[in-house]
Design a protein around this motif. Structure first.
Motif, PDB file in Angstrom:
ATOM      1  N   TRP A 222     -10.104  37.684  47.338  1.00 49.78           N
ATOM      2  CA  TRP A 222     -10.842  38.748  48.379  1.00 49.78           C
ATOM      3  C   TRP A 222     -11.021  37.864  49.516  1.00 49.78           C
ATOM      4  O   TRP A 222     -11.548  36.842  49.535  1.00 49.78           O
TER       5      TRP A 222
ATOM      6  N   ARG B 156     -13.123  38.735  53.576  1.00 54.66           N
ATOM      7  CA  ARG B 156     -13.916  39.889  54.153  1.00 54.66           C
ATOM      8  C   ARG B 156     -13.970  39.611  55.487  1.00 54.66           C
ATOM      9  O   ARG B 156     -13.519  38.384  56.315  1.00 54.66           O
ATOM     10  N   GLN B 157     -14.283  40.598  56.251  1.00 53.62           N
ATOM     11  CA  GLN B 157     -14.565  40.617  57.662  1.00 53.62           C
ATOM     12  C   GLN B 157     -15.514  41.354  58.260  1.00 53.62           C
ATOM     13  O   GLN B 157     -15.544  42.459  58.120  1.00 53.62           O
TER      14      GLN B 157
ATOM     15  N   VAL C 191     -13.163  34.697  50.555  1.00 52.79           N
ATOM     16  CA  VAL C 191     -14.442  35.006  49.626  1.00 52.79           C
ATOM     17  C   VAL C 191     -14.131  34.105  48.395  1.00 52.79           C
ATOM     18  O   VAL C 191     -14.937  33.449  47.907  1.00 52.79           O
TER      19      VAL C 191
ATOM     20  N   ASP D 232     -23.741  39.966  54.079  1.00 53.88           N
ATOM     21  CA  ASP D 232     -22.455  40.280  53.467  1.00 53.88           C
ATOM     22  C   ASP D 232     -21.838  41.603  53.858  1.00 53.88           C
ATOM     23  O   ASP D 232     -20.879  42.123  53.291  1.00 53.88           O
TER      24      ASP D 232
ATOM     25  N   ALA E  54     -19.433  43.820  55.539  1.00 60.59           N
ATOM     26  CA  ALA E  54     -18.131  43.637  55.947  1.00 60.59           C
ATOM     27  C   ALA E  54     -17.205  44.490  55.358  1.00 60.59           C
ATOM     28  O   ALA E  54     -17.420  45.136  54.328  1.00 60.59           O
TER      29      ALA E  54
ATOM     30  N   TYR F 222     -14.324  44.361  52.858  1.00 63.70           N
ATOM     31  CA  TYR F 222     -13.595  43.508  51.953  1.00 63.70           C
ATOM     32  C   TYR F 222     -12.053  43.899  51.557  1.00 63.70           C
ATOM     33  O   TYR F 222     -11.904  44.649  51.219  1.00 63.70           O
ATOM     34  N   TYR F 223     -11.270  42.829  51.825  1.00 65.28           N
ATOM     35  CA  TYR F 223      -9.810  43.081  51.736  1.00 65.28           C
ATOM     36  C   TYR F 223      -9.453  42.347  50.287  1.00 65.28           C
ATOM     37  O   TYR F 223      -9.708  41.262  50.006  1.00 65.28           O
TER      38      TYR F 223
ATOM     39  N   GLY G  68      -8.536  47.708  52.584  1.00 71.59           N
ATOM     40  CA  GLY G  68     -10.095  47.100  52.621  1.00 71.59           C
ATOM     41  C   GLY G  68     -11.096  48.256  52.437  1.00 71.59           C
ATOM     42  O   GLY G  68     -10.722  49.491  52.330  1.00 71.59           O
TER      43      GLY G  68
END
Lengths: 118, 108
Positions: free
Chosen positions: A36, A38-39, A48, A90, A92, A94-95, A111
Motif C-alpha cells: 500500500w 498513500r498520497q 505505507v 492519515d 490520503a 491509498y493505492y 486508489g
C-alpha cells in the motif's frame, strides 16, 4: 491484464478505524508481494506497508507502525490494510500496488480516499 | 532513515531532453525505480532496476545509477510527458525497505 480494485475508503473521525480492501486479478496473486502506498492531498507518494507472498513477513513505515496492519487472503486474491487510531495526517488516497520488492511497484490500483476529520 | 532527494521541478521544451536526478547515500548500490504520475491519475512504473523499461514504456525513457545519483532521462520530450516523476528504492536491510523520493514536476 492486471487489475487492482481498492475499496473501503471513507470519512472517519480522529481515533477511528477502517479496513481497506484490494481485490486483485489478472496475475498469480500467491506469488506476488503486495503493498500500500498513500498520497496526501497535494503531496508526494509515501510507502505505507508491504506483505510478502505468504503473509508471514510484513513491513511498515514508521508513521503507521503499531497503528496499521497489512494482511492477505491468497484464496480470495485480496490484500487488506487495517487502519487504527486514525489521525488527520492519515488523510490520503491509498493505492494498492503489486510488488514492493526489488522490481518496484509494477501495477497500481486507482486508489481509495481516506479522510480523517472531526 | 534513508532519504532520496529530487529537484522540485524541471522545465523542458518539446523535442528536447529532460533529466531528473535522484540523490541518496550510496544509491549506486541499490536498485532504483521511477514512476510517472500524470494529474489525477495513479502512478505508472516507467523504469525499474535502474534502467529497465516495463512493457509499453517508450525507448525515450532511460536511466542510470552510479555513486550517490540516479538519473531518469526522457529524450524527445512530448507534451504528454508532463507529469510528476518519483524515484524509489528498495533495500531489504532497512527496517522500512521502500523509500520514495520527493518528486519532480516536469513542465513541457
Amino acid at each position: 491484464e492486471v487489475q487492482l480494485l481498492e475499496s473501503g475508503g471513507d470519512l472517519k473521525q480522529p481515533g477511528g478505524s477502517l479496513r481497506l480492501s484490494c481485490a486483485a486479478s489478472g496475475f498469480t496473486f500467491s506469488t506476488s508481494a503486495m503493498s500500500w502506498v498513500r498520497q496526501a492531498p497535494g503531496k508526494g507518494l509515501e510507502w505505507v506497508s508491504t506483505i510478502n507472498v505468504s503473509g508471514r513477513k510484513t513491513y511498515y513505515a514508521d508513521s503507521v507502525r503499531g497503528r496499521f496492519s497489512i494482511t492477505r487472503d491468497n484464496s480470495k486474491t485480496t490484500v487488506f490494510l487495517h487502519l487504527d487510531s486514525l489521525s488527520v495526517d492519515d488523510t490520503a488516497i491509498y493505492y494498492c500496488t503489486k510488488g514492493g520488492g526489488s522490481l518496484g511497484f509494477d501495477s497500481w490500483g486507482q486508489g481509495t480516499l481516506v479522510t480523517v476529520s472531526s | 532513515s534513508y532519504a532520496l532527494a529530487q529537484p522540485p521541478s524541471v522545465s523542458v521544451a518539446p523535442g528536447k531532453t529532460a533529466t531528473i536526478t535522484c540523490e541518496g547515500d550510496d544509491l549506486g548500490g541499490l536498485s532504483v525505480h521511477w514512476y510517472q504520475q500524470r494529474p489525477g491519475q495513479a502512478p505508472l512504473l516507467v523504469l525499474y532496476d535502474d534502467s529497465s523499461r516495463p512493457s509499453g514504456i517508450p525507448e525515450r525513457f532511460s536511466g542510470s545509477n552510479s555513486g550517490n545519483t540516479a538519473t531518469l532521462t526522457i529524450s524527445r520530450v512530448e507534451v504528454g510527458d508532463e507529469a510528476d516523476y518519483y524515484c524509489q528504492v528498495w533495500d531489504s536491510e532497512l527496517d522500512h525497505p521502500n523509500v520514495f523520493g520527493s518528486g519532480t514536476t516536469i513542465t513541457v
